[in-house]
Design a protein around this motif. Structure first.
Motif, PDB file in Angstrom:
ATOM      1  N   THR A  33      -3.261   2.521  10.696  1.00 54.62           N
ATOM      2  CA  THR A  33      -2.624   2.751   9.398  1.00 54.62           C
ATOM      3  C   THR A  33      -1.953   1.473   8.919  1.00 54.62           C
ATOM      4  N   PRO A  34      -2.237   1.040   7.674  1.00 59.84           N
ATOM      5  CA  PRO A  34      -1.523  -0.136   7.166  1.00 59.84           C
ATOM      6  C   PRO A  34      -0.022   0.150   7.081  1.00 59.84           C
ATOM      7  N   LYS A  35       0.771  -0.866   7.330  1.00 56.89           N
ATOM      8  CA  LYS A  35       2.229  -0.697   7.375  1.00 56.89           C
ATOM      9  C   LYS A  35       2.808   0.084   6.196  1.00 56.89           C
ATOM     10  N   PRO A  36       2.419  -0.216   4.950  1.00 53.01           N
ATOM     11  CA  PRO A  36       3.041   0.514   3.843  1.00 53.01           C
ATOM     12  C   PRO A  36       2.666   1.997   3.796  1.00 53.01           C
ATOM     13  N   MET A  37       1.623   2.403   4.575  1.00 52.61           N
ATOM     14  CA  MET A  37       1.220   3.811   4.603  1.00 52.61           C
ATOM     15  C   MET A  37       1.833   4.570   5.779  1.00 52.61           C
ATOM     16  N   PRO A  69      -8.091  -0.720   2.836  1.00 50.77           N
ATOM     17  CA  PRO A  69      -7.797  -0.214   1.482  1.00 50.77           C
ATOM     18  C   PRO A  69      -8.070   1.278   1.316  1.00 50.77           C
ATOM     19  N   GLU A  70      -9.044   1.800   2.088  1.00 51.82           N
ATOM     20  CA  GLU A  70      -9.429   3.208   1.903  1.00 51.82           C
ATOM     21  C   GLU A  70      -8.305   4.177   2.254  1.00 51.82           C
ATOM     22  N   VAL A  71      -7.402   3.754   3.140  1.00 49.80           N
ATOM     23  CA  VAL A  71      -6.284   4.632   3.508  1.00 49.80           C
ATOM     24  C   VAL A  71      -5.390   4.899   2.293  1.00 49.80           C
ATOM     25  N   PHE A  72      -5.257   3.893   1.434  1.00 52.45           N
ATOM     26  CA  PHE A  72      -4.453   4.064   0.219  1.00 52.45           C
ATOM     27  C   PHE A  72      -5.171   4.963  -0.782  1.00 52.45           C
TER      28      PHE A  72
END
Ligand code: GDD
Ligand code: MG
Length: 371
Positions: A33-37, A69-72
């Motif tokens: 998971t990217p940090k902002p998510m 990017p797809e997580v966002f």
């Protein structure tokens, strides 16, 4: 909108969120998971930021993505669920903070002299966003930088200002003690005149902190500071991350994305907590998580489906989705990755990190490190 001078044009107010970093210091949480998510008190940092930006009048948000990017897009879609129009700009290779800001320019609808907000994607803040935009207009500035004060400024961008608030110097991550001339730092939210964004070089990595700001200052541009010493936190490290979660739960950090007012703990629907378990210190318990009899969970964040067995004691830690903490285990300042299993009786102290899926069964082993 209040009475008085009408500063707002009828155009939309746009915000750019920089969310492309890898979040290396938050591994193993950022492996998938990217940090902002990552959920802070159950809600991604990006969602807290969008909710606050919207409250300040932002109607259109551009996410500057690079890593995963797809997580966002899977979570936010077109933004309608969050009350904003959301568009995505994805860099094939990370372009740095300035390069990312330049990269979104083709998607902006703002005119050359309109304000565009830019947020670092890993900051929780209570600062007066609308006030920052107002100050930018009143001073006819090129750029306004949100500034705060911290005890130890070394990990940040140092910003000195004159008595009128005009920025004199911007020094990113000072290398020596002599360079630490101020405790006033870049808090990671800017208002740019749109035309200034267009002047950033295109198609190559640019650091807004190391290149763009010093260059603007050298060229005599009007760069002003917006000092706000209200709540501020960079979620860059595991300890900061649990602190942010705690502060949101206790209401110290404001977020319109959470139901408030809250209290000493927040338990999401679908979680199961034994009647004699103790939750305190701003603990967050995600959906489907379980806390067994006699367990103590203090100042910690349990992601969805995490399981704390009977008699375990978890303090200032993050327990990933579906991870298990065995009975009688003691954790303090620890990150447990998704699906990991900390067997009964283990004692993990400050800085230990358990990678996703790892199983720790030997209760005689003691893990500790200082990072
Ligand atoms: N799209 C994109 N592309 N985003 C990026 C890139 C990139 O190449 N590199 C970094 N970002 C995003 C990160 O995801 C993060 O949200 C934000 O830009 C800032 O990057 P960090 O890596 O978190 O920087 P920092 O915390 O070391 O320092 C920055 O923030 C401090 C305040 O929290 C600087 O702006 C400092 O000056 C500032 O004091
Ligand atoms: Mg950061």
């Amino acid at each position: 909108m209040g009475p008085g001078r009408m500063w707002h044009s009828d155009r939309v107010l746009e915000a750019v969120l920089l969310v492309g970093g890898q979040g290396t210091r938050l591994r193993p949480l950022t492996v998938t998971t990217p940090k902002p998510m990552l959920p802070v008190a159950g809600v991604p940092c990006t969602e807290h930021q969008i909710a606050r930006a919207r409250e300040a009048g932002v109607t259109r948000v551009i996410l500057g993505t690079s890593y995963r990017p797809e997580v966002f897009s899977e979570y936010f879609g077109d933004g309608s669920r969050f009350g904003v129009e959301l568009v995505y700009a994805t860099e094939d290779v990370p372009l740095g903070t300035g390069g990312a800001i330049r990269h979104v320019a083709s998607l902006l609808e703002s005119g050359p002299d309109d304000p565009v907000l830019v947020f670092n994607g890993d900051v929780l803040s209570g600062h007066d966003i609308a006030g920052q935009v107002r100050g930018w207009r009143e001073n006819e500035a090129d750029v306004s930088i949100y500034l705060t004060r911290v005890e130890d400024p070394r990990a940040y961008g140092l910003v000195t200002t004159d008595p009128e608030g005009r920025v004199l110097q911007f020094l990113e991550k000072p290398a020596t003690a002599e360079e630490c001339v101020t405790d006033q730092i870049n808090a990671g939210c800017y208002v740019f005149r749109r035309s200034v964004i267009d002047s950033i070089p295109i198609g190559r990595p640019v650091s807004v902190e190391r290149e763009t700001f010093p260059g603007l200052l050298a060229a005599g541009a009007m760069v002003i500071g917006f000092v706000d010493v209200g709540y501020w936190l960079d979620l860059g490290t595991p300890l900061a991350f649990v602190q942010g979660s705690r502060d949101l739960v206790t209401g110290k950090a404001p977020s319109p994305a959470l139901p408030g007012p809250i209290g000493d703990f927040l338990v999401r629907p679908g979680a199961e907590v034994a009647v004699d378990a103790i939750l305190r210190g701003g603990t967050f318990v995600g959906a489907g998580a379980t806390v067994g009899s006699g367990a103590i969970v203090d100042g910690s964040s349990l992601f969805d489906g995490a399981m704390i067995a009977a008699g375990a004691h978890v303090k200032d830690s993050v327990i990933g989705s579906g991870a298990i903490v065995g009975s009688g285990a003691y954790l303090d300042g620890v990150v447990v990755g998704d699906g990991a299993d900390v067997g009964p009786g283990n004692e993990l102290t400050r800085g230990a990190r358990v990678w996703p899926g790892v199983v720790l069964s030997d209760t005689s082993v003691r893990f500790s490190s200082d990072r």
